[in-house]
Design a protein around this motif. Structure first.
Motif, PDB file in Angstrom:
ATOM      1  N   ASP A   2       0.837  -1.195   0.000  1.00  0.00           N
ATOM      2  CA  ASP A   2       0.000   0.000   0.000  1.00  0.00           C
ATOM      3  C   ASP A   2       0.872   1.245   0.000  1.00  0.00           C
ATOM      4  N   HIS A   3       0.363   2.275  -0.608  1.00  0.00           N
ATOM      5  CA  HIS A   3       1.060   3.555  -0.580  1.00  0.00           C
ATOM      6  C   HIS A   3       0.403   4.425   0.470  1.00  0.00           C
ATOM      7  N   PRO A   4       1.201   5.233   1.180  1.00  0.00           N
ATOM      8  CA  PRO A   4       0.618   6.101   2.204  1.00  0.00           C
ATOM      9  C   PRO A   4      -0.376   7.085   1.587  1.00  0.00           C
ATOM     10  N   ARG A   5      -1.439   7.347   2.312  1.00  0.00           N
ATOM     11  CA  ARG A   5      -2.434   8.323   1.846  1.00  0.00           C
ATOM     12  C   ARG A   5      -1.888   9.744   1.929  1.00  0.00           C
ATOM     13  N   ILE A   6      -1.037   9.985   2.907  1.00  0.00           N
ATOM     14  CA  ILE A   6      -0.316  11.254   3.024  1.00  0.00           C
ATOM     15  C   ILE A   6       1.157  10.883   3.197  1.00  0.00           C
ATOM     16  N   ALA A   7       1.970  11.287   2.256  1.00  0.00           N
ATOM     17  CA  ALA A   7       3.387  10.914   2.277  1.00  0.00           C
ATOM     18  C   ALA A   7       4.115  11.610   3.420  1.00  0.00           C
ATOM     19  N   THR A  39       4.968  12.196   9.018  1.00  0.00           N
ATOM     20  CA  THR A  39       3.606  12.284   8.477  1.00  0.00           C
ATOM     21  C   THR A  39       2.750  13.192   9.347  1.00  0.00           C
ATOM     22  N   THR A 169      -5.281   4.157   8.996  1.00  0.00           N
ATOM     23  CA  THR A 169      -6.085   4.938   8.054  1.00  0.00           C
ATOM     24  C   THR A 169      -5.207   5.692   7.057  1.00  0.00           C
ATOM     25  N   LEU A 170      -4.097   6.255   7.552  1.00  0.00           N
ATOM     26  CA  LEU A 170      -3.181   6.985   6.670  1.00  0.00           C
ATOM     27  C   LEU A 170      -2.241   6.044   5.906  1.00  0.00           C
ATOM     28  N   LYS A 171      -2.247   4.768   6.272  1.00  0.00           N
ATOM     29  CA  LYS A 171      -1.383   3.754   5.652  1.00  0.00           C
ATOM     30  C   LYS A 171       0.091   4.133   5.780  1.00  0.00           C
ATOM     31  N   GLN A 173       3.733   3.715   6.420  1.00  0.00           N
ATOM     32  CA  GLN A 173       4.569   2.541   6.173  1.00  0.00           C
ATOM     33  C   GLN A 173       5.762   2.496   7.128  1.00  0.00           C
ATOM     34  N   THR A 179       9.647   3.594   2.181  1.00  0.00           N
ATOM     35  CA  THR A 179       8.910   4.812   1.904  1.00  0.00           C
ATOM     36  C   THR A 179       9.879   5.978   1.920  1.00  0.00           C
TER      37      THR A 179
END
Length: 183
Positions: A2-7, A39, A169-171, A173, A179
């Motif tokens: 998964d990629h973070p929703r907010i990097a 984050t 929720t923000l995924k 990593q 990341t």
């Protein structure tokens, strides 16, 4: 993956203070800047208030540091929050959590747990699953902790259960998954 929703942010997104803190935190725990900080640090003012509160619970709380880490690790295990689990496994080892304990976090009946640790885990389980601790478990917990520690226990559980929700929720990593933060 998964990629973070907010990097994770860099200096520009975090500002000098949050970026500097994140860099220092990475050095202290023996790794790179923690993605949780790079984050959440993007919300600059709230991040600093959250850090202050979090620091009062851990490492600044009155519960033994090793037990605080076991509580956090149990929450991370129940919530299946890999970021929180990996981050606190590293910190927990420095606080005296053994490799065998890390291997048995999901098994409250493991013979290596003390009666006090089993009681802490039973209370953590109810807190996370039910958002409540029943009278019988509360009485067992109160036999091990003083009133200020009982309050701290609840706040610690609430903090790390909430943080697991945010991280999931923000995924966010784990750092070792590659990341890359913004520069």
């Amino acid at each position: 993956m998964d990629h973070p929703r907010i990097a994770p942010g860099g200096l520009k997104e975090l500002g000098l203070l949050n970026y500097g803190f994140s860099t220092l935190a990475g050095r202290v725990i023996g790794g790179s800047k923690p993605n949780v900080f790079t984050t959440l640090g993007r919300q600059r003012k709230l991040f600093r208030g959250w850090l202050y509160y979090s620091g009062k619970l851990m490492p600044g709380g009155t519960l033994p540091r090793r037990e605080s880490e076991l509580i956090i690790l149990r929450i991370a295990t129940i919530r299946e929050c890999e970021y929180e689990r990996r981050h606190h496994a590293r910190i927990g080892r420095k606080a005296g959590v053994t490799p065998a304990q890390l291997d048995h976090l999901a098994d409250e009946s493991w013979s290596g747990w003390t009666a006090r640790e089993r009681t802490l885990f039973a209370a953590v389980d109810q807190f996370v699953d039910d958002k409540f601790i029943d009278d019988a478990t509360w009485a067992e917990l109160a036999a091990h902790l003083r009133e200020p520690e009982l309050i701290e226990f609840l706040l610690l559980c609430g903090q790390y259960d909430s943080l697991a929700t945010v991280l999931l929720t923000l995924k966010v990593q784990p750092e070792d998954q590659g990341t890359i933060a913004a520069r």
